[in-house]
Design a protein around this motif. Structure first.
Motif, short mmCIF file in Angstrom:
data_model
loop_
_atom_site.label_atom_id
_atom_site.label_comp_id
_atom_site.label_asym_id
_atom_site.label_seq_id
_atom_site.Cartn_x
_atom_site.Cartn_y
_atom_site.Cartn_z
N ALA A 110 0.83 -1.21 0.00
CA ALA A 110 0.00 0.00 0.00
C ALA A 110 0.86 1.25 0.00
CB ALA A 110 -0.93 -0.01 1.22
N ALA A 111 2.01 1.18 0.69
CA ALA A 111 2.92 2.33 0.74
C ALA A 111 3.47 2.68 -0.64
CB ALA A 111 4.06 2.04 1.72
N GLN A 112 3.50 1.68 -1.52
CA GLN A 112 3.98 1.90 -2.88
C GLN A 112 2.84 2.25 -3.83
OE1 GLN A 112 6.05 -1.70 -3.94
NE2 GLN A 112 7.23 -1.71 -2.02
N GLY A 113 1.63 2.44 -3.29
CA GLY A 113 0.49 2.81 -4.11
C GLY A 113 -0.22 1.64 -4.77
N ARG A 114 0.16 0.41 -4.43
CA ARG A 114 -0.50 -0.75 -5.03
C ARG A 114 -1.74 -1.11 -4.21
NH1 ARG A 114 0.87 -5.00 -8.35
NH2 ARG A 114 3.10 -4.48 -8.39
N PRO A 115 -2.89 -1.29 -4.83
CA PRO A 115 -4.08 -1.72 -4.08
C PRO A 115 -3.90 -3.15 -3.57
CG PRO A 115 -4.55 -1.66 -6.44
CD PRO A 115 -3.18 -1.04 -6.26
N VAL A 116 -4.47 -3.42 -2.41
CA VAL A 116 -4.33 -4.73 -1.78
C VAL A 116 -5.72 -5.26 -1.43
CG1 VAL A 116 -3.36 -6.03 0.16
CG2 VAL A 116 -2.10 -4.09 -0.78
N VAL A 117 -5.95 -6.52 -1.76
CA VAL A 117 -7.19 -7.21 -1.39
C VAL A 117 -6.81 -8.35 -0.45
CG1 VAL A 117 -9.11 -8.62 -2.22
CG2 VAL A 117 -8.36 -6.63 -3.55
N ILE A 118 -7.36 -8.32 0.77
CA ILE A 118 -7.11 -9.39 1.74
C ILE A 118 -8.37 -10.24 1.82
CG2 ILE A 118 -6.55 -9.96 4.13
CD1 ILE A 118 -5.17 -7.25 4.36
N SER A 119 -8.24 -11.51 1.52
CA SER A 119 -9.39 -12.41 1.57
C SER A 119 -9.36 -13.17 2.89
CB SER A 119 -9.36 -13.39 0.40
OG SER A 119 -10.51 -14.19 0.41
N THR A 120 -10.32 -12.86 3.75
CA THR A 120 -10.32 -13.43 5.11
C THR A 120 -11.72 -13.32 5.71
OG1 THR A 120 -9.30 -13.31 7.30
CG2 THR A 120 -9.70 -11.23 6.16
N GLY A 121 -11.95 -14.06 6.77
CA GLY A 121 -13.17 -13.91 7.55
C GLY A 121 -12.85 -13.42 8.94
N ASP A 122 -11.61 -13.04 9.18
CA ASP A 122 -11.11 -12.66 10.51
C ASP A 122 -11.34 -11.17 10.76
OD1 ASP A 122 -9.76 -12.30 12.86
OD2 ASP A 122 -7.94 -13.37 12.23
N LYS A 123 -12.08 -10.85 11.82
CA LYS A 123 -12.39 -9.44 12.12
C LYS A 123 -11.15 -8.65 12.49
CE LYS A 123 -13.67 -10.17 17.02
NZ LYS A 123 -13.41 -11.62 17.06
N ASP A 124 -10.11 -9.32 13.05
CA ASP A 124 -8.89 -8.61 13.44
C ASP A 124 -8.27 -7.86 12.27
OD1 ASP A 124 -9.51 -10.13 15.60
OD2 ASP A 124 -7.54 -11.03 15.85
N MET A 125 -8.45 -8.41 11.05
CA MET A 125 -7.83 -7.81 9.87
C MET A 125 -8.40 -6.44 9.54
SD MET A 125 -5.56 -9.90 8.37
CE MET A 125 -5.18 -11.61 8.03
N ALA A 126 -9.53 -6.09 10.12
CA ALA A 126 -10.14 -4.79 9.83
C ALA A 126 -9.20 -3.64 10.20
CB ALA A 126 -11.47 -4.66 10.57
N GLN A 127 -8.26 -3.87 11.12
CA GLN A 127 -7.32 -2.82 11.51
C GLN A 127 -6.38 -2.44 10.37
OE1 GLN A 127 -3.81 -4.50 14.10
NE2 GLN A 127 -5.56 -5.86 14.45
N LEU A 128 -6.26 -3.30 9.34
CA LEU A 128 -5.35 -3.02 8.23
C LEU A 128 -5.98 -2.18 7.13
CD1 LEU A 128 -3.79 -6.60 7.86
CD2 LEU A 128 -2.73 -4.60 8.95
N VAL A 129 -7.31 -2.07 7.15
CA VAL A 129 -8.02 -1.40 6.06
C VAL A 129 -7.63 0.08 5.99
CG1 VAL A 129 -10.31 -0.68 5.25
CG2 VAL A 129 -9.96 -3.01 6.11
N ASP A 130 -7.35 0.54 4.79
CA ASP A 130 -7.14 1.96 4.55
C ASP A 130 -7.57 2.26 3.12
OD1 ASP A 130 -5.06 1.15 2.86
OD2 ASP A 130 -3.48 1.61 4.31
N GLU A 131 -7.14 3.39 2.58
CA GLU A 131 -7.62 3.76 1.24
C GLU A 131 -7.10 2.81 0.15
OE1 GLU A 131 -4.05 6.45 2.19
OE2 GLU A 131 -5.77 5.55 3.22
N HIS A 132 -6.03 2.04 0.48
CA HIS A 132 -5.48 1.10 -0.51
C HIS A 132 -5.83 -0.35 -0.21
CE1 HIS A 132 -3.13 4.20 -2.46
NE2 HIS A 132 -2.60 4.57 -1.30
#
Length: 921
Positions: A123-145
């Protein structure tokens, strides 16, 4: 030019979710493979969505992580991985690698930390990221990318989605988790702080965990529950909260040996895939790999271009010309799939909204009839369409395919053409039901619904009802859903039903022994059950209300007695309060613990404590029994009387019990106890109409008779063939006394042995049941096997066969797969062995009663008698019969039921007659 997204898959999340959410699957040798199939299906589907993306599948590595060093109890509550899941990890990893997908496992950290590191650096390099998961903990990683996708639900979560789901933004998810803790991972949090309180603290103070603790003096003034005492609680558990913050924080600086740009999917290793898929018996995938790579000698030819995805052609019919076109096609087709769309899951009260049809795969049409939302387009006249379809749908020569077709049969029977309740469509010619095809193929699979079957057999993710109707209070009924979305959904139902039928028939053809179970037992039973459900049972609502009042009075008296025995008032329905009373205050021994380490207050524990002469557990058991009867039956049954018919209509499920037994729901009429006075009084409320009687016909000792047939034991065969009291005969053999000298206690013990052995009872269980020590009960069992050696031989033979082939069969070919029959865990293996011994008996009994129902229905239809089946419970049929025809029906019902199977011993049918069900039983 925008960069293709990096797709990061939480493989560990996938693994557990596939194992628990999807139907179990085993090879012919009993090797579990369901989780592997589920994960690979999801990965392939995800890869098709992101064909040009960088891609990685991340799993937890073996061993501990830095979090275990921070907190020794981290994840301590999690049960160990089940054996049949652990066995699937290695073939899953091998399959992922063979598909060419980069797979990462990093020791000392969790998969979340590897995903977090890769996501944030990309994300820091401007690349979009898709995380495929059912884990609510991962919500902390969500940002504009960075966004999260859930493959099982199809949902996508961005920054706004995190706010909507959790009430706080991604920047406060760690604070949120730190406050409320996580029972699954055993993150302590602050006791008593749940989701609402955590959100209230973070939004009320206006910051994260540090700000909350810096402003504890403001907590009492917040509009959240318990605010006045909350500050003290937070202060008391300050250390736990900040420890929880550290535990919940996903690392984003894990040293990795691989660069993001290297996460490129390679060409599949087809040789390895073929080896793996053959071993796992993924036959359709074997064929797929073989199509993609034709081998010439030892050289693998270049992979063929993947077949183009077939575009579905779905049509919503709104004009006469298109309807006539489809009607002509349907009349010319020898077989087609159909489905109904309605306003409710209750087939006796639902209103028909539309119908869909499919003749060829990937092509279907929906005919809307009753969509009445604001702005809905004009639709074809409902009665005109139904009258046009009636000859086709009632033609037995026109084959139809349904998914849970019994529901659709009832909907059409109740469709009231022209507003006339008696004017419906009597659907005939339902040749196949994909729900039953799947069930017969593997009854141990937990799900046979269309969405699960489509994913499993077609690798297709369907449009779910929630996708188009929403959920919760704002959930729409089908008539309120716009045709733009309702049409494709309904058409897909028919299309998928047709495609599933083709896929399942190909699999059934490879297991010819189960075809008669489908075609001779299950399919003929569908219209019979539909008829019984529509008929319903008459109940005396006033009698039930009186009983409810009396039960309430008895419960109040028992509650008072419990308070006196405990020395204080407490909530009898609270396991926590009950545990404090039983173990902390009264000092009773802790006999068992829950999975979370708490002292158990389960029914079996209370029963054991009661046997130890503790009075309170006995009172509690009595209270629970009455409470269940009141809430489940005497309170609820009057509310379930259909206003249109004045009767109670249960729903029978063919595809729930692994053994083939029918189950009933809404209401469940198969669990009304008959050994207690209260239970028998409930049966008294099931009454006959004026001028009619209830007739109950019940197979006597059917499973013991099947045991005698299967075991070919001379002693048991002799007892049944000569109409002896089999329990008295067993007692004479086991206790070594003449038949005429057998006491009632000896007969009772022999009955416990006979039935106990069928259900795999141990010497310990038998000892408890008949009140002797374990040594004595084992002596009885040993003597039993000495007198009935054929039974022992049958049991040993069955265990061996089950271990070798991974399944057992009924007399009629029904299969029950046993995933744990070769499990390394002794408890799991022993349980599977007990099932292997019992299932052929219980399953054959289920087959016999189903065959009898089909035969009885055909006879009643032809006889012209005023009689009908209104209930089926276990081995019993209950009929409502005109009084002057009762003896004639009783005579015939015995003949038809006893003739439903030819065994080495006669099938005995006992018939009772009365004005209510209890009298007739």
């Amino acid at each position: 030019m925008s960069l293709a997204p990096l797709v990061l898959v939480d493989g560990s999340s996938y693994l557990y979710r596939a194992f628990h959410a999807l139907p179990p699957l085993t090879t012919s040798k009993g090797k579990p493979t369901g989780a592997v199939k589920g994960v690979l299906s999801m990965l392939k589907g995800l890869r098709r969505q992101y064909p040009d993306s960088l891609f990685a599948v991340v799993f937890d590595a073996k061993g501990g992580t830095f979090r275990d060093a921070l907190f020794a109890e981290y994840k301590a509550n999690r049960p160990s991985m089940p054996d049949d899941l652990r066995m699937q990890v290695e073939p899953l990893h091998a399959s992922v690698r063979a598909l060419g997908y980069p797979l990462l496992c990093v020791e000392g950290v969790e998969a979340d930390d590897v995903i977090g590191t890769l996501a944030r650096s990309s994300a820091a390099q401007g690349r979009p990221v898709v995380i495929s998961t059912g884990d609510k903990d991962m919500a902390q990683l969500v940002d504009e990318h960075i966004t999260l996708v859930n493959t099982m639900t199809g949902s996508v979560m961005d920054i706004a989605g995190v706010h909507e789901k959790f009430g706080v933004g991604p920047e406060h998810i760690i604070d949120f988790l730190a406050l409320m803790g996580d029972k699954v991972d055993n993150i302590p949090g602050v006791p008593g702080v749940g989701e609402k309180t955590a959100v209230g603290l973070l939004t009320g103070i206006g910051g994260g965990l540090a700000e909350v603790y810096a402003n504890l003096d403001q907590v009492a003034g917040l509009s959240i529950r318990g605010a006045k005492t909350l500050a003290a609680k937070l202060e008391e558990h300050r250390d736990a909260a900040f420890l929880s913050y550290e535990l919940a924080t996903i690392k984003i600086d894990v040293p990795l040996d691989i660069e993001v740009e290297a996460l490129v999917c390679a060409e599949p290793d087809r040789d390895t895939l073929l080896e793996l898929y053959n071993d796992l018996e993924f036959k359709s995938w074997v064929a797929e790999v073989q199509r993609e790579a034709v081998k010439v000698g030892d050289v693998v030819a270049p992979a063929k271009a993947p077949a183009e995805k077939v575009e579905a052609k779905y049509e919503t019919i709104l004009d006469e010309a298109r309807f006539e076109h489809w009607l002509e096609r349907l009349n010319n087709a020898s077989l087609f799939a159909f489905d109904t769309e309605t306003t409710s899951l209750d087939a006796q009260q639902a209103q028909l909204v539309g119908l869909s049809f499919a003749i060829e795969p990937h092509e279907a049409a929906y005919v809307p009839l009753m969509h009445d939302y604001e702005g809905a387009p004009a639709q074809l006249d409902r009665d005109r369409v139904l009258l046009a379809l009636k000859p086709l749908l009632e033609n037995p020569a026109k084959g139809k395919i349904g998914q849970n077709a019994k529901y659709d049969i009832n909907i059409l029977a109740n469709c009231a053409i022209g507003g006339d309740p008696a004017q419906g469509i009597e659907m005939r010619g339902v040749a196949y039901d994909t729900l039953l095809e799947s069930y017969v193929l593997n009854s141990t699979a937990t799900r046979h619904d269309m969405d699960s079957l489509a994913l499993r057999y077609l690798e297709h993710t369907t449009i779910t009802f929630e996708d188009i109707a929403g959920r919760g209070a704002k959930k729409l009924t089908f008539n309120q859903i716009p045709l733009e979305t309702a049409g494709p959904y309904a058409a897909e139902d028919a299309d998928i039903t047709l495609r599933l039928h083709h896929a399942l028939q190909a699999l059934l053809a490879k297991t010819p022994s189960v075809q008669p179970v489908l075609m001779d037992i299950e399919m003929p039973l569908v219209p019979v059950l539909a008829k019984i459900e529509r008929q319903g049972a008459l109940v005396d609502a006033e009698l039930l209300r009186v009983q409810s009042s009396e039960l309430g009075q008895k419960m109040a008296a028992l509650e008072k007695e419990a308070f006196e025995l405990a020395g204080e008032a407490f909530n009898l329905g609270s396991p926590k309060q009950l545990g404090v009373i039983l173990y902390d205050k009264l000092g009773m021994p802790i006999l068992n613990k829950t999975s979370k380490g708490q002292a158990s207050t389960a029914e079996a524990v209370l029963a054991e404590l009661a046997e130890m002469q503790y009075p309170l557990p006995k009172v509690l058991m009595q209270y629970r029994t009455l409470s269940k009867l009141k809430s489940t039956y005497t309170d609820k049954l009057p509310e379930q009387i259909n206003p249109r018919t004045g009767r109670v209509h249960t729903s029978y499920q063919q595809a729930v019990a692994a053994t083939g037994r029918l189950s009933s729901s809404d209401p469940n009429l198969q669990n009304i106890p008959i050994r207690t006075a209260e239970g028998r009084r409930i049966r008294q409320a099931f009454i006959a109409s004026p001028g009619y009687k209830l007739l109950a016909a019940d197979y006597s000792q059917i499973e013991l008779r099947i045991m005698a047939h299967l075991a070919k034991d001379e002693g048991l065969l002799h007892a049944f063939q000569n109409d002896l009291d089999v329990h008295r005969a067993t007692a004479a053999e086991v206790f070594g006394v003449p038949l005429e000298s057998v006491s009632n206690d000896q007969r009772r013990s022999a009955k416990a042995i006979n039935f106990g052995l069928i259900y795999g009872m141990s010497s310990f269980g038998l000892a408890r049941q008949i009140g002797v020590d374990r040594k004595q009960s084992q002596a009885y069992i040993d003597r039993y096997f000495t007198q009935y050696p054929g039974v022992l031989a049958y049991m040993e033979r069955t265990r061996t066969q089950a271990a070798e082939q991974g399944f057992v069969e009924t007399l009629f070919g029904r299969r029950l797969y046993l995933p744990d029959i070769n499990a390394k865990n002794p408890a799991l293996r022993k349980g599977a062995e007990r099932t292997a011994i019992n299932a052929p008996m219980q399953g054959t009994a289920a087959d016999i009663i189903k065959r009898a129902m089909v035969t009885v229905d055909a006879w009643l239809s032809e006889s012209g008698l005023d009689a009908r089946v209104i209930l089926q419970v276990h081995d019993e049929l209950v009929l409502e019969v005109r009084e002057d025809q009762v003896e004639q029906v009783a005579q015939q019902i015995r003949l038809h039921m006893s003739g439903a199977a030819q065994l080495d011993v006669p099938l005995l049918v006992e018939v009772g007659i009365g004005s209510n069900w209890d009298e007739a039983h």
